[in-house]
Design a protein around this motif. Structure first.
Motif, mmCIF file in Angstrom:
data_model
loop_
_atom_site.group_PDB
_atom_site.id
_atom_site.type_symbol
_atom_site.label_atom_id
_atom_site.label_comp_id
_atom_site.label_asym_id
_atom_site.label_seq_id
_atom_site.Cartn_x
_atom_site.Cartn_y
_atom_site.Cartn_z
ATOM 1 N N GLN A 296 -0.759 6.100 1.542
ATOM 2 C CA GLN A 296 -1.699 5.261 2.277
ATOM 3 C C GLN A 296 -0.894 4.231 3.062
ATOM 4 N N ARG A 297 -1.422 3.834 4.221
ATOM 5 C CA ARG A 297 -0.765 2.793 5.021
ATOM 6 C C ARG A 297 -1.518 1.480 4.858
ATOM 7 N N ASN B 179 3.144 -1.182 5.789
ATOM 8 C CA ASN B 179 3.901 -0.618 4.671
ATOM 9 C C ASN B 179 3.225 0.664 4.189
ATOM 10 N N VAL B 180 4.023 1.633 3.775
ATOM 11 C CA VAL B 180 3.500 2.910 3.279
ATOM 12 C C VAL B 180 3.654 2.935 1.763
ATOM 13 N N ILE C 278 -7.821 -0.120 0.634
ATOM 14 C CA ILE C 278 -6.368 -0.335 0.591
ATOM 15 C C ILE C 278 -5.788 -0.598 1.970
ATOM 16 N N ASN C 279 -6.372 0.000 3.013
ATOM 17 C CA ASN C 279 -5.812 -0.206 4.354
ATOM 18 C C ASN C 279 -6.177 -1.568 4.951
ATOM 19 N N GLU C 280 -6.940 -2.357 4.182
ATOM 20 C CA GLU C 280 -7.243 -3.732 4.597
ATOM 21 C C GLU C 280 -6.368 -4.743 3.854
ATOM 22 N N CYS C 281 -5.447 -4.233 3.040
ATOM 23 C CA CYS C 281 -4.602 -5.094 2.219
ATOM 24 C C CYS C 281 -3.163 -5.138 2.738
#
Length: 245
Positions: free
Chosen positions: A47-48, A53-54, A72-75
């Motif tokens: 996830q990005r 960061n990946v 998670i992509n909002e963090c």
């Protein structure tokens, strides 16, 4: 290219690492160490984050694995660093940390969880993999993601994932791109990886293309594993030891 793919046919591939609930959470450093100790190849999810960061994590939302209810992509990395996976001591690892840990000891099957436009996540992932010396392949359900690697990193072995979508699971305008003939023509994959319930049908469709390797996911029992292997070359497994009789 075929030499890079041999392990896909020959090795057992542990889904999200060799994990066992809260004791050894999925997609955790502990699960990857356990898989390596057993000699299993590792399947993992990417996830990005908002800060590019990946990280290695499966779900779109953090709640199931950490109790923190947010996409998670909002963090950012700072925001998730302290979160524990299923109340264990494990936290969400960066892809860079996993690559350093594994260091080529076993092969990696890397799935990009990208439901949006291809580009940023793929570029960030390719950059991390560029100097990695171990064996790996990438795969995604998103044909645009796989196609990105086809055009910009054609030396990387790529796979197209397929599943049976439930009614309402995807937007109607995305459905045409997820048909096997359409997505495969876009991404030109080196292998196909299908939900095991669909394997027999997919096998019949691919019978004319003997060069395309067919894999299945995810067997959760030895019975399912044996049955699925009748219709494909190898099956990603979870929750049992496929070597046991």
């Amino acid at each position: 290219m075929k030499e890079d793919m041999k392990w896909l046919s020959q090795m057992h591939i542990a889904h999200r690492g060799y994990h066992f609930g809260r004791r050894i959470p999925e997609n955790s450093i502990a699960a990857f160490v356990k898989a390596m100790n057993e000699g299993f190849a590792i399947e993992l999810d990417l996830q990005r984050l908002k800060d590019n960061n990946v990280v290695v994590f499966h779900d779109d939302n953090l709640k199931r694995m950490t109790g923190y209810d947010k996409k998670i992509n909002e963090c950012t990395l700072d925001e998730i660093r302290g979160l524990k996976l299923l109340d264990s001591n494990d936290t969400i690892p960066l892809l860079s940390e996993v690559l350093e840990l594994v260091g080529g000891k076993v092969p990696l099957m890397i799935e990009l969880k990208n439901k949006g436009q291809a580009g940023m996540m793929e570029k960030a992932t390719e950059k991390l993999l560029r100097n990695y010396k171990g064996q790996f392949v990438i795969q995604s359900f998103n044909p645009f993601s796989v196609s990105w690697f086809r055009h910009r990193a054609p030396n990387i072995v790529r796979g197209q994932l397929f599943k049976k979508y439930e009614k309402g699971e995807i937007a109607f305008y995305k459905k045409p791109f997820l048909r096997m003939d359409v997505s495969s023509s876009m991404s030109k994959p080196h292998f196909i990886n299908c939900e095991i319930s669909t394997l027999e049908n997919v096998k019949n469709k691919l019978i004319k293309n003997k060069e395309l390797l067919l894999l299945g996911w995810t067997a959760k029992s030895k019975t399912d594993f044996i049955h699925a292997k009748k219709n494909c070359t190898n099956v990603v497994f979870e929750g049992f030891d496929p070597r046991e009789s």
